[in-house]
Design a protein around this motif. Structure first.
Motif, mmCIF file in Angstrom:
data_model
loop_
_atom_site.group_PDB
_atom_site.id
_atom_site.type_symbol
_atom_site.label_atom_id
_atom_site.label_comp_id
_atom_site.label_asym_id
_atom_site.label_seq_id
_atom_site.Cartn_x
_atom_site.Cartn_y
_atom_site.Cartn_z
ATOM 1 N N GLY A 1 58.029 -56.478 61.695
ATOM 2 C CA GLY A 1 57.596 -55.168 61.408
ATOM 3 C C GLY A 1 56.125 -55.115 60.745
ATOM 4 N N ALA A 2 56.090 -54.037 60.119
ATOM 5 C CA ALA A 2 54.893 -53.077 59.375
ATOM 6 C C ALA A 2 54.648 -54.843 57.894
ATOM 7 C CB ALA A 2 55.120 -52.356 58.790
ATOM 8 N N GLY A 3 54.105 -55.162 57.555
ATOM 9 C CA GLY A 3 53.791 -56.233 56.591
ATOM 10 C C GLY A 3 52.404 -57.387 56.650
ATOM 11 N N LEU B 1 53.901 -41.490 68.547
ATOM 12 C CA LEU B 1 55.229 -40.331 68.722
ATOM 13 C C LEU B 1 55.812 -40.647 70.031
ATOM 14 C CD1 LEU B 1 56.050 -37.483 68.097
ATOM 15 C CD2 LEU B 1 54.606 -36.345 69.576
ATOM 16 N N ILE B 2 55.745 -41.374 70.562
ATOM 17 C CA ILE B 2 57.069 -42.129 72.355
ATOM 18 C C ILE B 2 57.878 -43.063 71.224
ATOM 19 C CG2 ILE B 2 55.150 -41.482 73.847
ATOM 20 C CD1 ILE B 2 54.262 -44.273 73.956
ATOM 21 N N LEU B 3 57.107 -43.700 70.741
ATOM 22 C CA LEU B 3 58.196 -44.913 70.634
ATOM 23 C C LEU B 3 58.756 -44.971 69.551
ATOM 24 C CD1 LEU B 3 54.869 -47.487 69.483
ATOM 25 C CD2 LEU B 3 55.665 -46.952 71.595
ATOM 26 N N THR C 1 57.230 -47.541 81.892
ATOM 27 C CA THR C 1 56.599 -48.902 82.059
ATOM 28 C C THR C 1 55.670 -49.870 80.995
ATOM 29 O OG1 THR C 1 54.456 -47.574 83.064
ATOM 30 C CG2 THR C 1 56.432 -48.576 84.117
ATOM 31 N N ARG C 2 54.944 -48.914 80.469
ATOM 32 C CA ARG C 2 54.542 -50.012 78.769
ATOM 33 C C ARG C 2 55.562 -49.878 77.849
ATOM 34 N NH1 ARG C 2 48.383 -49.648 79.127
ATOM 35 N NH2 ARG C 2 48.286 -48.806 81.092
ATOM 36 N N THR C 3 56.572 -49.166 77.529
ATOM 37 C CA THR C 3 57.723 -49.572 76.813
ATOM 38 C C THR C 3 58.952 -49.997 77.163
ATOM 39 O OG1 THR C 3 58.440 -47.642 76.066
ATOM 40 C CG2 THR C 3 56.093 -47.825 74.833
ATOM 41 N N GLY D 1 48.198 -50.499 68.020
ATOM 42 C CA GLY D 1 49.576 -51.041 69.356
ATOM 43 C C GLY D 1 49.027 -52.315 69.525
ATOM 44 N N ASN D 2 47.673 -52.814 70.455
ATOM 45 C CA ASN D 2 47.945 -53.959 70.742
ATOM 46 C C ASN D 2 47.828 -55.079 70.341
ATOM 47 O OD1 ASN D 2 46.502 -53.041 73.334
ATOM 48 N ND2 ASN D 2 45.064 -52.007 72.870
ATOM 49 N N GLU D 3 47.376 -54.403 68.246
ATOM 50 C CA GLU D 3 46.983 -55.704 67.682
ATOM 51 C C GLU D 3 48.516 -55.757 67.528
ATOM 52 O OE1 GLU D 3 45.231 -58.159 66.493
ATOM 53 O OE2 GLU D 3 43.473 -57.814 67.436
HETATM 54 N N1 ACO Z 1 50.803 -42.111 76.828
HETATM 55 C C1 ACO Z 1 49.226 -41.960 77.728
HETATM 56 N N2 ACO Z 1 48.695 -42.949 77.317
HETATM 57 C C2 ACO Z 1 48.653 -43.798 76.525
HETATM 58 C C3 ACO Z 1 49.231 -43.304 75.746
HETATM 59 C C4 ACO Z 1 50.986 -42.831 75.966
HETATM 60 N N3 ACO Z 1 52.070 -42.021 75.131
HETATM 61 N N4 ACO Z 1 49.686 -43.921 74.478
HETATM 62 C C5 ACO Z 1 48.434 -44.531 74.729
HETATM 63 N N5 ACO Z 1 47.957 -44.426 75.541
HETATM 64 C C6 ACO Z 1 46.614 -44.927 76.041
HETATM 65 C C7 ACO Z 1 45.494 -45.309 75.187
HETATM 66 O O1 ACO Z 1 45.227 -44.683 75.184
HETATM 67 C C8 ACO Z 1 44.874 -46.391 76.131
HETATM 68 O O2 ACO Z 1 44.040 -45.827 77.246
HETATM 69 P P1 ACO Z 1 42.853 -46.037 77.434
HETATM 70 O O3 ACO Z 1 42.810 -47.262 77.896
HETATM 71 O O4 ACO Z 1 41.913 -44.693 78.097
HETATM 72 O O5 ACO Z 1 41.834 -46.302 76.126
HETATM 73 C C9 ACO Z 1 45.976 -46.826 77.406
HETATM 74 O O6 ACO Z 1 46.829 -45.706 77.469
HETATM 75 C C10 ACO Z 1 46.371 -47.514 77.221
HETATM 76 O O7 ACO Z 1 46.481 -48.289 75.534
HETATM 77 P P2 ACO Z 1 47.303 -49.599 75.100
HETATM 78 O O8 ACO Z 1 47.213 -49.338 73.816
HETATM 79 O O9 ACO Z 1 46.371 -50.540 75.499
HETATM 80 O O10 ACO Z 1 48.870 -49.224 75.753
HETATM 81 P P3 ACO Z 1 50.022 -51.109 75.906
HETATM 82 O O11 ACO Z 1 49.902 -51.842 76.941
HETATM 83 O O12 ACO Z 1 49.308 -51.908 74.784
HETATM 84 O O13 ACO Z 1 50.817 -50.000 75.462
HETATM 85 C C11 ACO Z 1 52.751 -49.237 72.849
HETATM 86 C C12 ACO Z 1 50.792 -49.601 73.954
HETATM 87 C C13 ACO Z 1 53.297 -49.253 73.437
HETATM 88 C C14 ACO Z 1 51.947 -48.722 71.838
HETATM 89 C C15 ACO Z 1 51.670 -51.507 72.798
HETATM 90 O O14 ACO Z 1 50.732 -51.418 72.606
HETATM 91 C C16 ACO Z 1 52.767 -51.654 71.403
HETATM 92 O O15 ACO Z 1 54.021 -51.878 71.958
HETATM 93 N N6 ACO Z 1 52.792 -52.608 70.905
HETATM 94 C C17 ACO Z 1 53.652 -52.948 69.613
HETATM 95 C C18 ACO Z 1 53.705 -51.287 69.078
HETATM 96 C C19 ACO Z 1 55.614 -51.910 68.015
HETATM 97 O O16 ACO Z 1 56.044 -52.368 68.671
HETATM 98 N N7 ACO Z 1 54.738 -51.051 66.730
HETATM 99 C C20 ACO Z 1 56.394 -51.258 65.901
HETATM 100 C C21 ACO Z 1 55.840 -52.286 64.847
HETATM 101 S S1 ACO Z 1 57.755 -52.459 64.398
HETATM 102 C C22 ACO Z 1 57.693 -51.522 62.785
HETATM 103 O O17 ACO Z 1 57.245 -51.794 61.619
HETATM 104 C C23 ACO Z 1 57.903 -50.010 62.540
#
Ligand code: ACO
Length: 331
Positions: free
Chosen positions: A318-320, A159-161, A40-42, A222-224
């Motif tokens: 991405g990162a940067g 780890l999940i991403l 649901t989140r990804t 992740g949020n930023e």
């Molecule tokens: N399983 C269960 N719960 C989790 C997990 C997980 N794998 N990961 C985080 N949570 C928890 C958090 O701890 C948080 O708990 P809390 O409310 O008790 O503190 C809750 O879930 C919500 O966390 P959020 O970070 O607000 O979740 P969000 O809906 O924002 O999703 C995510 C997190 C998926 C990481 C999202 O922010 C995201 O996709 N961000 C972009 C990341 C990305 O694309 N990175 C790569 C960039 S590309 C590059 O250059 C490599």
């Protein structure tokens, strides 16, 4: 692009995905997460993991051989190899030089590009200029990553991403009016703090201390990153279109960076595209950073989703923090 220069397009693509599949259920055994949360989140259901004996250049070389075959040219005809990666085999020599040796591209210059998930499009920009100006005829642009090696096994948020894989494209001369029409590239270095791998460079060399602190792993806010991504994906796509007088109505197909389905959905909404015009494979591979876009492009082509004359938009961030988009009229 200046109309006095050679038009440049993608004349062949290839990809390689390691066989091992890591499902969300597998990750439930390792960290406190759930299949339901991840989907649901990804939108990610599974990702690939390279075997221990395989590094980034090994996967990249296979993708290159497949791209050369699709383009109908030999490795000896390649003038330059550009590898977009944040997980090179080692700091130096470059993974591009390692791939050059592996595929026998004896006439090629070689260098790596570090722009994280935007890196493949940055590579297209660099390589296409070389051909447009007449310096080179064929450039191999590769996106290859072994992200599984730099993930903290205890950090559920990263780890999940991420997943492992490689994609490659051969750039070459194409008919005037077709091929790559425009780019929009950018960087906001102030956002570097939101996504990084701290240790292993000159600021924090690998030591027992940095390893004990886990500084060799990817760290992410992740949020930023999410807030940045949902804004920039649509914006940069529109800028690349505007540069050549096109609008979102002119887009026939979108190949976005495969980070998170909610990020892709935001870009798709901004561009008002129906789902059949957007390629998604993040459910199967997760985020492969620099490899995501070339793998998605290769699969879309093999599934005949792209036709000659179509206006294609490739877009990533991405990162940067970096971003990049490009418009291609398929030849
Ligand atoms: N399983 C269960 N719960 C989790 C997990 C997980 N794998 N990961 C985080 N949570 C928890 C958090 O701890 C948080 O708990 P809390 O409310 O008790 O503190 C809750 O879930 C919500 O966390 P959020 O970070 O607000 O979740 P969000 O809906 O924002 O999703 C995510 C997190 C998926 C990481 C999202 O922010 C995201 O996709 N961000 C972009 C990341 C990305 O694309 N990175 C790569 C960039 S590309 C590059 O250059 C490599």
């Amino acid at each position: 692009m200046n109309c006095n220069v050679q038009s440049v397009g993608i004349i062949g693509t290839g990809s390689y995905l390691p066989e091992q599949i890591v499902t969300n259920k597998d990750l439930e055994q390792l960290v406190d997460t759930s299949e339901e949360w991840i989907v649901t989140r990804t939108g990610i259901r599974e990702r690939r993991k390279a075997p221990q004996e395989m590094a980034t250049s090994d996967m990249g070389a296979i993708a290159c051989e497949r791209a050369l075959k699709a383009a109908g040219i030999t490795a000896m005809e390649i003038d330059m190899i550009l590898v977009a990666t944040v997980t090179p085999d080692m700091p130096f020599p470059s993974s591009a030089s390692l791939i050059q040796d592996r595929i026998g591209a004896k006439n090629a210059a070689a260098l790596d590009i570090s722009a994280a998930c935007s890196g493949f499009i940055y590579g297209l920009a660099v390589g296409s200029q070389m051909i447009a100006t007449g310096m080179y005829k064929h450039v191999l642009v590769v996106g290859a990553e072994t992200l599984s090696r730099i993930l903290d096994p205890e950090d559920r948020s990263t780890l999940i991403l991420f997943g492992d894989g490689a994609g490659a494209a051969v750039l070459g001369p194409v008919e005037k009016g077709t091929g790559i029409l425009s780019f929009d590239l950018g960087s906001d270095g102030a956002g570097g703090q939101y996504l990084y791998q701290e240790a292993g460079g000159s600021r924090f060399p690998l030591t027992v201390e940095t390893l004990e602190k886990g500084q060799q792993y990817v760290r992410m806010n992740g949020n930023e990153v999410f807030k940045f991504a949902v804004k920039i994906m649509g914006e940069t796509s529109l800028r690349a279109l505007e540069k050549i007088g096109l609008t979102k109505e002119d887009v026939d197909f979108l190949v976005p960076h495969q980070a998170n389905i909610r990020i892709v959905d935001a870009a798709v909404k901004r561009l008002k595209l129906p789902s059949e015009k957007v390629y998604i494979n993040l459910d199967r591979y997760g985020n492969m950073s620099g490899a995501s876009i070339p793998v998605a492009l290769d699969e879309a082509l093999r599934e005949n989703k792209i036709k000659p004359g179509d206006n294609i938009v490739l877009v990533g961030f991405g990162a940067g923090l970096t971003w990049a988009s490009c418009v291609i009229r398929w030849s």
